[in-house]
Design a protein around this motif. Structure first.
Motif, PDB file in Angstrom:
ATOM      1  N   PHE A 184      -2.681   7.194   1.400  1.00  0.00           N
ATOM      2  CA  PHE A 184      -1.718   6.565   2.314  1.00  0.00           C
ATOM      3  C   PHE A 184      -1.174   7.621   3.262  1.00  0.00           C
ATOM      4  CE2 PHE A 184       2.536   5.372   3.646  1.00  0.00           C
ATOM      5  CZ  PHE A 184       2.376   4.054   4.024  1.00  0.00           C
ATOM      6  N   ARG A 185      -1.392   7.391   4.573  1.00  0.00           N
ATOM      7  CA  ARG A 185      -0.838   8.277   5.592  1.00  0.00           C
ATOM      8  C   ARG A 185      -0.370   7.434   6.770  1.00  0.00           C
ATOM      9  NH1 ARG A 185      -4.555  13.182   7.369  1.00  0.00           N
ATOM     10  NH2 ARG A 185      -2.757  13.357   8.780  1.00  0.00           N
TER      11      ARG A 185
ATOM     12  N   GLY B   4      -0.350   2.887 -16.580  1.00  0.00           N
ATOM     13  CA  GLY B   4       0.579   2.802 -15.468  1.00  0.00           C
ATOM     14  C   GLY B   4      -0.170   2.557 -14.173  1.00  0.00           C
ATOM     15  N   SER B   5       0.413   2.976 -13.059  1.00  0.00           N
ATOM     16  CA  SER B   5      -0.220   2.749 -11.760  1.00  0.00           C
ATOM     17  C   SER B   5      -1.133   3.922 -11.417  1.00  0.00           C
ATOM     18  CB  SER B   5       0.841   2.588 -10.672  1.00  0.00           C
ATOM     19  OG  SER B   5       0.226   2.474  -9.418  1.00  0.00           O
ATOM     20  N   ARG B   6      -2.409   3.736 -11.642  1.00  0.00           N
ATOM     21  CA  ARG B   6      -3.376   4.768 -11.274  1.00  0.00           C
ATOM     22  C   ARG B   6      -3.369   4.958  -9.766  1.00  0.00           C
ATOM     23  NH1 ARG B   6      -8.083   1.929 -14.750  1.00  0.00           N
ATOM     24  NH2 ARG B   6      -7.236   2.292 -16.834  1.00  0.00           N
ATOM     25  N   TYR B   7      -3.149   3.855  -9.051  1.00  0.00           N
ATOM     26  CA  TYR B   7      -3.159   3.925  -7.593  1.00  0.00           C
ATOM     27  C   TYR B   7      -2.118   4.912  -7.088  1.00  0.00           C
ATOM     28  CZ  TYR B   7      -2.163   2.718  -2.745  1.00  0.00           C
ATOM     29  OH  TYR B   7      -1.926   2.790  -1.401  1.00  0.00           O
ATOM     30  N   SER B   8      -0.908   4.876  -7.635  1.00  0.00           N
ATOM     31  CA  SER B   8       0.158   5.751  -7.133  1.00  0.00           C
ATOM     32  C   SER B   8      -0.205   7.221  -7.316  1.00  0.00           C
ATOM     33  CB  SER B   8       1.487   5.439  -7.829  1.00  0.00           C
ATOM     34  OG  SER B   8       1.383   5.657  -9.220  1.00  0.00           O
TER      35      SER B   8
ATOM     36  N   LEU C 213       0.824  -1.215   0.000  1.00  0.00           N
ATOM     37  CA  LEU C 213       0.000   0.000   0.000  1.00  0.00           C
ATOM     38  C   LEU C 213       0.853   1.258   0.000  1.00  0.00           C
ATOM     39  CD1 LEU C 213      -2.730  -1.115   2.561  1.00  0.00           C
ATOM     40  CD2 LEU C 213      -3.106  -0.689   0.123  1.00  0.00           C
ATOM     41  N   SER C 214       2.011   1.171   0.620  1.00  0.00           N
ATOM     42  CA  SER C 214       2.902   2.337   0.659  1.00  0.00           C
ATOM     43  C   SER C 214       3.671   2.512  -0.647  1.00  0.00           C
ATOM     44  CB  SER C 214       3.899   2.200   1.819  1.00  0.00           C
ATOM     45  OG  SER C 214       4.844   1.168   1.547  1.00  0.00           O
ATOM     46  N   GLY C 215       3.657   1.471  -1.505  1.00  0.00           N
ATOM     47  CA  GLY C 215       4.348   1.559  -2.797  1.00  0.00           C
ATOM     48  C   GLY C 215       5.722   0.933  -2.814  1.00  0.00           C
ATOM     49  N   ILE C 216       6.062   0.160  -1.777  1.00  0.00           N
ATOM     50  CA  ILE C 216       7.393  -0.457  -1.697  1.00  0.00           C
ATOM     51  C   ILE C 216       7.436  -1.741  -2.527  1.00  0.00           C
ATOM     52  CG2 ILE C 216       9.075  -1.557  -0.157  1.00  0.00           C
ATOM     53  CD1 ILE C 216       8.091   0.272   2.079  1.00  0.00           C
ATOM     54  N   ASP C 217       8.300  -1.778  -3.500  1.00  0.00           N
ATOM     55  CA  ASP C 217       8.573  -2.993  -4.304  1.00  0.00           C
ATOM     56  C   ASP C 217       7.312  -3.633  -4.883  1.00  0.00           C
ATOM     57  OD1 ASP C 217      11.264  -2.706  -3.783  1.00  0.00           O
ATOM     58  OD2 ASP C 217      11.249  -4.079  -2.076  1.00  0.00           O
ATOM     59  N   THR C 218       6.383  -2.819  -5.328  1.00  0.00           N
ATOM     60  CA  THR C 218       5.143  -3.387  -5.875  1.00  0.00           C
ATOM     61  C   THR C 218       5.353  -4.052  -7.232  1.00  0.00           C
ATOM     62  OG1 THR C 218       4.558  -1.252  -6.866  1.00  0.00           O
ATOM     63  CG2 THR C 218       3.668  -1.724  -4.668  1.00  0.00           C
ATOM     64  N   GLU C 219       6.433  -3.700  -7.917  1.00  0.00           N
ATOM     65  CA  GLU C 219       6.660  -4.257  -9.259  1.00  0.00           C
ATOM     66  C   GLU C 219       7.579  -5.471  -9.243  1.00  0.00           C
ATOM     67  OE1 GLU C 219       7.989  -1.147 -11.791  1.00  0.00           O
ATOM     68  OE2 GLU C 219       6.124  -0.002 -11.654  1.00  0.00           O
TER      69      GLU C 219
ATOM     70  N   ILE D 154      -3.101  -4.183  -8.037  1.00  0.00           N
ATOM     71  CA  ILE D 154      -3.734  -2.864  -8.121  1.00  0.00           C
ATOM     72  C   ILE D 154      -2.738  -1.753  -7.823  1.00  0.00           C
ATOM     73  CG2 ILE D 154      -5.483  -1.364  -7.080  1.00  0.00           C
ATOM     74  CD1 ILE D 154      -7.227  -3.867  -6.725  1.00  0.00           C
ATOM     75  N   THR D 155      -1.924  -1.929  -6.786  1.00  0.00           N
ATOM     76  CA  THR D 155      -0.994  -0.859  -6.399  1.00  0.00           C
ATOM     77  C   THR D 155       0.131  -0.669  -7.412  1.00  0.00           C
ATOM     78  OG1 THR D 155       0.243  -2.409  -5.001  1.00  0.00           O
ATOM     79  CG2 THR D 155      -1.460  -1.062  -3.931  1.00  0.00           C
ATOM     80  N   SER D 156       0.451  -1.714  -8.169  1.00  0.00           N
ATOM     81  CA  SER D 156       1.524  -1.602  -9.173  1.00  0.00           C
ATOM     82  C   SER D 156       0.997  -1.206 -10.544  1.00  0.00           C
ATOM     83  CB  SER D 156       2.281  -2.927  -9.289  1.00  0.00           C
ATOM     84  OG  SER D 156       1.433  -3.935  -9.809  1.00  0.00           O
ATOM     85  N   GLY D 157      -0.328  -1.163 -10.698  1.00  0.00           N
ATOM     86  CA  GLY D 157      -0.898  -0.851 -12.002  1.00  0.00           C
ATOM     87  C   GLY D 157      -0.822  -2.028 -12.951  1.00  0.00           C
ATOM     88  N   GLY D 158      -0.688  -3.227 -12.412  1.00  0.00           N
ATOM     89  CA  GLY D 158      -0.566  -4.434 -13.232  1.00  0.00           C
ATOM     90  C   GLY D 158       0.824  -5.034 -13.086  1.00  0.00           C
TER      91      GLY D 158
END
Length: 598
Positions: free
Chosen positions: A475-476, A462-466, A380-386, A414-418
């Motif tokens: 994300f907080r 790309g990653s819409r989530y980011s 969720l924080s975006g760490i190593d999602t790919e 979802i978090t990586s955009g695929g």
């Protein structure tokens, strides 16, 4: 004593004080009684099991007895007992063909045994041409003395939450391309409007929301002009939120008290069954706003629960210590006697919820839970999602519960955009090798529903989530779990996108700056219009004094965490109140189960 008196009023302000949802229960109760009275003599009800608990929200067993109901059976048994059965047998079920097969089987067995019975069939909420045709083709329709509709679309769970009890609404529309459930949603909304009034504004997101909005107009045309049954209510806005707009929030672990109870034990129509471990025997509890302590606990992050329970326990102990030491005045003693039933009820509530909290604490402290939660929060924080996720690999290797793996996989997708094609193929091999070849179909369903996505099909966006994460502060990690200033606390670090969108739409200047970019990112149909029909009931001056009342409809289900987030919004804004209407209350496991069932 003053401290105890104050403690009895510490429950949060209700999210809905504008409309009385008990009216819906009374109207539904009236419809059921009217149909039962059409059937003469003593009666046996043969229930579709999925309707049994929801119907308990509408009427009691004593109500049924008053209408001559002497036996209650489950349709899934496929047969009717041969003894102690009245002549009148009423089948009550959803309009599904596989249930018609059970009805046919039960009737055939009775007729083959030459037992004279009067059969009736009630469809809830609507009849089905397909089901009636099937019964005709089987030659059973002539055995039914009547085929009726029981048009109950809404089941109030609490003062601010109503369920439509459509477990498969999302799957039916997205996977099976069956719009029947959406028509039921439209009928339910029109029923609400006939009861309480027409909203001044409508805002919707998603393909299902667009279709429901169109169906609402069609249903209104069919039914003609109407005047609300309840006068004096002004509905400021109707939100239609398609679950497809936010597929992430249902699979993220809920960390509120109510959410964790649902995650671990499953809350079904306000009831939950706990193991005997802390209670001496299996215990079924009713969880709703009739219990003051539960109202105070349910929406809090679990980290805050221990402090509340300790504080309440210490408060009651001090009251009785004062009584034993003779430190109370006569006035205080009199107040204690008057409040004794409430004190005893609170003591029992404290005992029950302390036991529940201990059960949950034990589960949340396991290595399995903590490691998966850590993995989830990193994604969720975006760490190593790919990258290939070693924890997901580990879970597959040890054959952890499939839903645990799938939830993390969906979050990463979802978090990586695929996911990259090679990584996705690796995950697919792991799932098939460890859980069976039949789960090749599981993976395909998740692709079809948009829960899994390969990067080749997502590379254009790309990653819409980011992007949404930054634009909407999804994300907080700086929000207090004990005294939060934002509803991110319901997942500790993540704010449900669905509720963030509602929050921003209710702030016109902020929405104006984000509207175009959000619509581009979501790539979903948007409805944003003033109602063509002015709201009826209540004069202008009374409407001004009343909070702005907003109905939020989740098409495809919502979680307890999303409801808690909406309640938090209501607490922060004295000018607005909310009523949640949802296809079904879901969590990550029940959501996936409903999608993946054959």
């Amino acid at each position: 004593m003053s401290s105890f008196g104050a403690s009895m009023e510490t429950s949060p302000r209700p999210m809905n004080t504008v409309v009385d949802v008990a009216i819906l229960q009374k109207l539904a109760h009236k419809d059921i009684v009217a149909l039962l009275q059409k059937c003469q003599g003593d009666k046996a009800l043969v229930w579709d099991r999925a309707l049994a608990n929801p119907m308990n929200l509408i009427l009691k067993h004593s109500d049924l007895k008053e209408q001559g109901v002497v036996r209650m059976l489950s349709l899934e048994q496929g047969q009717i007992p041969s003894t102690d059965m009245p002549e009148t047998i009423i089948f009550i079920c959803r309009p599904l063909v596989h249930l018609m097969k059970l009805v046919e089987s039960a009737i055939r067995k009775e007729e083959s045994a030459r037992r004279r019975k009067r059969f009736h069939l009630f469809f809830l909420p609507r009849s089905s041409t397909l089901c009636v045709k099937w019964l005709e083709d089987q030659g059973v329709i002539s055995s039914l003395q009547s085929v009726e509709e029981l048009p109950i679309f809404l089941f109030p769970l609490d003062k601010d939450v109503i369920s439509m009890e459509q477990e498969y609404a999302f799957k039916d529309f997205k996977l099976d391309v069956d719009p029947t459930g959406l028509y039921h949603v439209a009928k339910a909304i029109v029923y609400l409007q006939k009861t309480y009034g027409v909203p001044s504004r409508v805002f919707g997101l998603g393909h299902a929301a667009k279709q429901v909005h169109e169906l609402i107009h069609s249903v209104k045309l069919e039914s003609g002009a109407f005047k609300p049954q309840v006068s004096g209510t002004t509905i400021d806005c109707l939100f239609l939120i398609d679950r497809e707009v936010d597929l992430l929030s249902p699979v993220v672990t809920q960390l509120t008290y109510e959410g964790l109870i649902d995650e671990f034990y499953g809350i079904n129509n306000n009831q939950v069954k706990f193991p005997e471990e802390k209670f001496g025997e299996a215990k079924t509890m009713l969880l709703n706003s009739t219990e003051n302590l539960y109202v105070e606990l349910r929406d809090k992050n679990f980290s805050a629960i221990g402090g509340v329970l300790r504080s309440k326990t210490a408060e009651i102990q001090e009251i009785f210590r004062q009584k034993e030491r003779g430190e109370m005045t006569m006035g205080e003693m009199k107040r204690l006697v008057q409040q004794l039933p409430a004190v005893n009820a609170l003591k029992q509530s404290l005992s029950d919820h302390t036991s529940v909290a201990e059960l949950i604490k034990a589960k949340t402290e396991t290595e399995e839970f903590l490691s998966s939660l850590e993995c989830e929060q990193e994604l969720l924080s975006g760490i190593d999602t790919e990258k290939l996720n070693t924890h997901i690999e580990y879970l597959c290797g040890k054959k952890a519960p499939l839903n645990t793996v799938l939830r993390l996989l969906v979050i990463q997708s979802i978090t990586s955009g695929g996911l990259k094609v090679k990584i996705m193929q690796h995950y697919e091999r792991l799932l098939i090798q460890n859980y069976g070849f039949e789960h090749f179909l599981t993976i395909q369903k998740l692709y079809q529903l948009g829960l899994l996505r390969s990067q080749s099909s997502a590379q254009a966006t790309g990653s819409r989530y980011s992007v949404l994460k930054r634009a909407l502060q999804l994300f907080r990690n700086d929000v207090s779990e004990i005294k939060p200033d934002d509803f991110t606390y319901v997942h500790s670090i993540y704010a449900p996108l669905s509720i963030r969108l509602i929050q921003h739409r209710l702030r016109p200047p902020l929405w104006a700056t984000l509207k175009d970019s959000i619509q581009t990112l979501l790539q979903k149909p948007v409805i944003d219009e003033e109602s063509e029909i002015p709201p009826i009931g209540g004069n202008l001056s009374s409407a001004k004094r009343q909070p702005k009342f907003i109905i939020v409809v989740f098409i495809g289900g919502c979680t307890f965490a999303e409801i808690s987030a909406l309640r938090f919004l209501a607490q922060q804004d004295d000018e607005r109140e909310f009523l949640v209407v949802t296809s079904k209350i879901i969590n990550g496991n029940s959501f996936l189960n409903s999608l993946l069932e054959p």
